[in-house]
Enzyme design. Structure first.
Site, mmCIF file in Angstrom:
data_model
loop_
_atom_site.group_PDB
_atom_site.id
_atom_site.type_symbol
_atom_site.label_atom_id
_atom_site.label_comp_id
_atom_site.label_asym_id
_atom_site.label_seq_id
_atom_site.Cartn_x
_atom_site.Cartn_y
_atom_site.Cartn_z
ATOM 1 N N SER A 127 0.866 -1.243 -0.061
ATOM 2 C CA SER A 127 0.238 0.403 -0.411
ATOM 3 C C SER A 127 1.073 1.404 0.268
ATOM 4 O O SER A 127 1.845 1.422 -1.245
ATOM 5 C CB SER A 127 -0.636 -0.768 0.873
ATOM 6 O OG SER A 127 -2.092 0.984 0.889
ATOM 7 N N ASP A 133 11.415 6.072 -9.075
ATOM 8 C CA ASP A 133 10.996 6.355 -9.911
ATOM 9 C C ASP A 133 12.125 7.300 -10.540
ATOM 10 O O ASP A 133 12.162 8.210 -11.689
ATOM 11 C CB ASP A 133 9.978 6.366 -10.364
ATOM 12 C CG ASP A 133 9.487 5.279 -10.848
ATOM 13 O OD1 ASP A 133 9.745 4.184 -10.975
ATOM 14 O OD2 ASP A 133 7.699 5.490 -11.504
ATOM 15 N N LYS A 185 -0.345 -4.343 -3.497
ATOM 16 C CA LYS A 185 -1.527 -3.936 -2.655
ATOM 17 C C LYS A 185 -1.331 -2.246 -3.885
ATOM 18 O O LYS A 185 -1.241 -1.726 -2.809
ATOM 19 C CB LYS A 185 -1.700 -4.485 -0.984
ATOM 20 C CG LYS A 185 -2.897 -3.880 -1.209
ATOM 21 C CD LYS A 185 -3.424 -2.814 -0.737
ATOM 22 C CE LYS A 185 -4.725 -2.070 -0.618
ATOM 23 N NZ LYS A 185 -5.257 -0.727 -0.362
#
Length: 553
Positions: free
Chosen positions: A294, A305, A319
């Site tokens: 999560s 990233d 998730k």
């Protein structure tokens, strides 16, 4: 005719209660909503009036709600009231009424793992290793951990009496504590490791998590920290906003953090950093494993990233679904909410965080894996796993659900073999074994046998522990003991360090090699003078993206 009516009613009732629907042949998408509502109401009426056992209409409607939501096959969607709603609020706020201790069932007793800072338990002098032998004059001898938690918690301002046996003390300690509003801090530990590398263990993303983390990192910076290891392993996530706020501490203004995509117009948005980066230039390593989920994945994915963190460990849980909470009734004593999945999360590069296994068998394999073991290719969404994503600097990243670390580190194969051999030998005696570990650690602390968390497990300690196993009718043959001892020794050292020196001492010991993921992260962070150098060192360590094992040069 009567028999037909009865059979039809029973079949309808069965399908209804189990969440299914009986439709006329040829009926379906073309039928009006009104007609379906009438059909539903007719089924409720027939079941309420004619089912063999009396079932109230209100209960039938609840069955219908639960059945409908169950048919979505979404474990994160649910209708919550009462205790479930209270648990949700506790998870999101991090607050509850209690005395502020972490406890576990060890050696047949309720043992204090640690008192929480600035709580009634800490102010009363409760210590790690204390055994809680009674609560409100009721013996805890046969209690489970859950029973103890229930007894110790309660409304703020109420009293609870506990009796403690403390290692090294000959008389019980009786304490009367007033329950208070306890905040479960997301920052479980913040400490400095070798080479001025800070370590912060974060658990959960409840209200104030970002603020707590900022305070911890600022404190370590004041103490001379030059690089940070942020541990998100076993962090189940929590509030989306707090995940975004944590990522903002390390990213530049305007950088995207996460995108959400759903059917509702307001579910489609990109959340970006709203302020200047607080810790510019500080090398950062993020630790993850198969139990990081999560909001943990949002943070790890965004930092990866944008090349702002080196991610180390094993692939995260996957998730990537957003839940919205809709209050449906606010009547006092009858509050209910609908927790509904409304969108999916994507990292700034476009990777879907949600893991979508190829089939049910693959899903079972993925769910059953040890969090410290890497996810097998067969358990991943192979189409997305083959797709190449790139970071801001052009580094290759993989999809397939979850966050795939830049450097995958698993336990040493010898330790894995030792653990497996021990598990086979213990069979049904695992609880007795863990009790012996706890008893050894507590007695070692009481007798003040070690003065540093880096102590060596001596031959005398080994014989002491084996004697404790024999006292519990647990016997390991010589072949098993030779194979399993490296793992047993690791557990003895870590548990004793924790009970004697606290979680800080345990982490210090594990960073020396007992925790291969942390040890590798520490080694890289100590060597790097900048984030770009940290990423380069990791790339040189793992040029082809292979899995690294502890102990490799």
């Amino acid at each position: 005719m009567k028999q037909r009516i009865v059979v039809t009613t029973v079949v309808a009732a069965f399908a209804f209660v189990t969440g299914g629907w009986l439709m006329q042949k040829g009926g379906g998408a073309g039928d009006s909503v009104y007609r379906q509502a009438r059909l539903f109401d007719d089924v409720v009426s027939h079941v309420a009036d004619f089912y063999v056992d009396s079932v109230g209409e209100s209960q039938l409607y609840r069955f219908a709600i639960d059945g409908m939501l169950d048919k979505l096959r979404d474990p994160y969607t649910g209708f919550l009231d009462g205790r479930d709603l209270a648990r949700l609020r506790e998870q999101t706020s991090g607050n509850y009424g209690g005395i502020g201790i972490q406890i576990d069932k060890r050696d047949g007793a309720i043992v204090v793992v640690a008192p929480l800072p600035e709580t009634p338990a800490e102010r009363a002098g409760v210590q790690t290793g204390d055994r809680i032998v009674a609560v409100n004059d009721s013996s805890t001898q046969s209690w489970s951990q859950e029973q103890a938690v229930t007894a110790l918690r309660g409304p703020e301002g109420t009293q609870v009496r506990i009796t403690i046996d403390r290692p090294g003390s000959s008389t019980p300690i009786n304490l009367s504590l007033t329950r208070a509003r306890i905040h479960s801090r997301a920052v479980r530990l913040a400490t400095m490791l070798e080479g001025n590398v800070g370590y912060v263990e974060l658990f959960g993303f409840s209200q104030a998590t970002a603020r707590e983390l900022q305070r911890a990192v600022d404190s370590l910076r004041t103490a001379g920290m030059r690089a940070l290891v942020l541990d998100l392993r076993f962090n189940p996530g929590g509030l989306l906003d707090e995940g975004v706020s944590v990522a903002e501490l390390f990213l530049d203004q305007g950088q995207a953090i996460v995108a959400t995509r759903g059917r509702a117009p307001d579910a489609n948005r990109v959340l970006s950093d709203r302020g200047a980066q607080r810790y510019t230039g500080m090398p950062l390593v993020v630790l993850v494993n198969g139990a990081s989920a999560s909001a943990s994945e949002i943070v790890a994915g965004a930092l990866q990233d944008h090349d702002r963190a080196l991610v180390v460990g094993t692939t995260t849980y996957g998730k990537g679904l957003v839940q919205s909470v809709y209050p449906l009734s606010s009547q006092p004593g009858n509050e209910v909410v609908l927790k509904l999945t409304t969108a999916r999360w994507f990292t700034p590069s476009g990777r879907s965080i949600q893991r979508t296994p190829q089939n049910r068998a693959a899903e079972t394999v993925a769910d059953a894996r040890d969090p410290e073991e890497e996810l097998s290719a067969a358990a991943r969404d192979t189409a997305d796993a083959r797709r190449v994503y790139r970071s801001d600097a052009g580094r290759v990243m993989r999809g397939g659900g979850g966050i795939v670390p830049d450097l995958v580190v698993r336990p040493d194969s010898g330790v894995i073999a030792a653990r497996e051999a021990l598990t086979r030998a213990l069979d049904s005696n695992v609880v007795r074994y863990t009790d012996a570990i706890a008893a050894f650690a507590l007695d070692t602390r009481a007798r003040r046998m070690v003065s540093s968390p880096l102590f060596a497990v001596t031959a005398a300690m080994r014989e002491d522990f084996l004697a404790r196993l024999r006292q519990r009718n647990v016997r390991l043959d010589e072949a098993t003991l030779r194979t399993a001892w490296p793992f047993i020794e690791q557990q003895l050292g870590a548990q004793t360090a924790r009970f004697t020196f606290g979680r800080t001492g345990e982490v210090r010991r594990l960073s020396g090699g007992g925790d291969p993921v942390l040890a590798e992260a520490l080694r890289l962070a100590q060597a790097a003078r900048s984030q770009s150098e940290l990423l380069s060192l990791a790339a040189a360590r793992n040029p082809a993206g292979e899995t690294a094992r502890a102990g490799q040069p």
